[in-house]
Design an enzyme around this catalytic site. Structure first.
Site, short mmCIF file in Angstrom:
data_model
loop_
_atom_site.label_atom_id
_atom_site.label_comp_id
_atom_site.label_asym_id
_atom_site.label_seq_id
_atom_site.Cartn_x
_atom_site.Cartn_y
_atom_site.Cartn_z
N ASN A 10 0.88 -1.17 0.00
CA ASN A 10 0.00 0.00 0.00
C ASN A 10 0.91 1.22 0.00
OD1 ASN A 10 -1.76 2.06 0.49
ND2 ASN A 10 -2.42 1.35 2.52
N LYS A 12 0.13 4.21 -0.25
CA LYS A 12 -0.53 5.38 0.38
C LYS A 12 -0.34 6.63 -0.50
CE LYS A 12 -0.16 3.12 4.80
NZ LYS A 12 -0.06 3.20 6.26
N HIS A 97 -9.44 1.28 4.98
CA HIS A 97 -8.17 1.43 5.70
C HIS A 97 -8.39 2.37 6.88
CE1 HIS A 97 -4.05 2.49 6.64
NE2 HIS A 97 -3.68 1.42 5.97
N GLU A 99 -6.75 4.72 7.95
CA GLU A 99 -6.50 6.13 7.65
C GLU A 99 -7.71 6.76 6.98
OE1 GLU A 99 -2.82 5.38 5.62
OE2 GLU A 99 -1.87 4.96 7.55
N GLU A 167 -5.06 -4.76 10.63
CA GLU A 167 -4.02 -3.77 10.85
C GLU A 167 -4.31 -3.01 12.14
OE1 GLU A 167 -2.11 -2.65 6.79
OE2 GLU A 167 -3.81 -1.33 7.13
N GLY A 173 2.93 2.30 10.82
CA GLY A 173 3.95 3.33 10.68
C GLY A 173 4.68 3.67 11.96
N SER A 213 3.64 -2.11 10.38
CA SER A 213 5.10 -2.21 10.61
C SER A 213 5.68 -3.56 10.21
CB SER A 213 5.44 -1.87 12.07
OG SER A 213 5.10 -0.52 12.34
P1 13P Z 1 3.23 0.36 7.66
O1 13P Z 1 3.73 -0.90 7.03
O2 13P Z 1 3.96 1.59 7.18
O3 13P Z 1 3.14 0.26 9.14
O4 13P Z 1 1.72 0.58 7.14
C1 13P Z 1 0.82 -0.47 7.24
C2 13P Z 1 -0.39 -0.09 6.48
O5 13P Z 1 -1.15 0.77 6.88
C3 13P Z 1 -0.66 -0.81 5.22
O6 13P Z 1 -1.94 -0.57 4.76
#
Ligand code: 13P
Length: 252
Positions: A10, A12, A97, A99, A167, A173, A213
């Site tokens: 992803n 983002k 997601h 976010e 997640e 992150g 992560s």
């Molecule tokens: P990270 O791997 O940067 O922690 O992000 C995970 C994520 O949100 C994937 O959709």
């Protein structure tokens, strides 16, 4: 139960033309260089989907978007429909997601509506679930995830058109991760809820990814768990060597 591992990136809101082409080109070369027994998926931002598709031509890496609207077309300024994504060559879309749930107030109900529309257009969905740190501290992790599955996954979802991604919000992150035992517990509980909702056969075949992560160093620990069927990778998917090392370390 043979569930093919899905290694999904992803990206983002990252990637201008030059770096997206470079990343996709490196992934293409790495995928070509070795036979692996997993499925790869990359989900660049909308603006880079066509460019990345072109850069990946000739190699088996699926293309996905990070969101879509629930309508086929119409007066929805700024939105992108599932049909537009299939028209571009996408086969997947990430939905719900954390976010998007946080930044855009997306509810389980909305995610479910989007998933129904995406499936109707022929897209496979990666439906994201996961608890916040406050919810975890209150001991609500499993309940939160179960409710998100019940509310976000369409009643007629199948293992062919739906993937779940667990997640934990606090692991995204941050470099922090749950223990392997915690991840396995949530995944096993999610599979139980899926069995109740969709029947045992679909639940046993449906892939449940872990995200948050994921790095080459912890890939093996998480991806060798019985109910973990791949990874949804953010930061580490922006570096081709890390992205591919996750697949290699997971021995898939
Ligand atoms: P990270 O791997 O940067 O922690 O992000 C995970 C994520 O949100 C994937 O959709």
């Amino acid at each position: 139960m043979a569930r093919k591992m899905l290694i999904a990136g992803n990206w983002k809101m990252n990637g201008l033309s030059a770096d997206s082409i470079a990343l996709a080109t490196e992934i293409k070369a790495a995928v070509k260089s070795k036979k692996r027994n997993c499925e790869f998926l990359v989900c660049p931002p909308f603006t880079m989907l066509a460019t990345v598709k072109k850069a990946l031509r000739g190699v088996k890496v699926a293309l996905g978007a990070q969101d879509c609207h629930f309508n086929e077309k119409g007066a929805h300024t700024g939105d992108v429909s599932p049909l537009m994504l299939t028209d571009l060559g996408c086969s997947y879309v990430i939905l719900g997601h954390s976010e998007r749930r946080a930044d855009h107030g997306e509810s389980n109900e909305l995610v479910c509506k989007k998933a129904i529309a995406a499936n109707k257009a022929g897209l496979k969905t990666v439906i994201c679930i996961g608890e916040t740190l406050e919810q975890r501290d209150r001991g609500e992790t499993v309940d939160v995830c179960k409710n998100q599955v019940l509310g976000s996954v369409p009643a007629d979802a199948t293992a062919l058109n739906t993937v779940i991604a667990y997640e934990p919000v606090w692991a995204i992150g941050t470099g922090k991760t749950p223990t392997a035992a915690d991840v396995e517990e949530v995944h096993a509980q999610v599979r139980k809820v899926l069995a109740k909702k969709l029947g045992k056969a679909q639940a046993n075949k449906m892939r449940i990814l872990y995200g948050g992560s994921v790095k080459p160093a912890n890939a093996k620990e998480f991806l060798s768990l019985p109910d973990v069927d791949g990874a949804l990778i953010g930061g580490a998917s922006l570096k081709s060597t890390d992205f591919m090392a996750i697949a290699d370390n997971a021995a898939c």
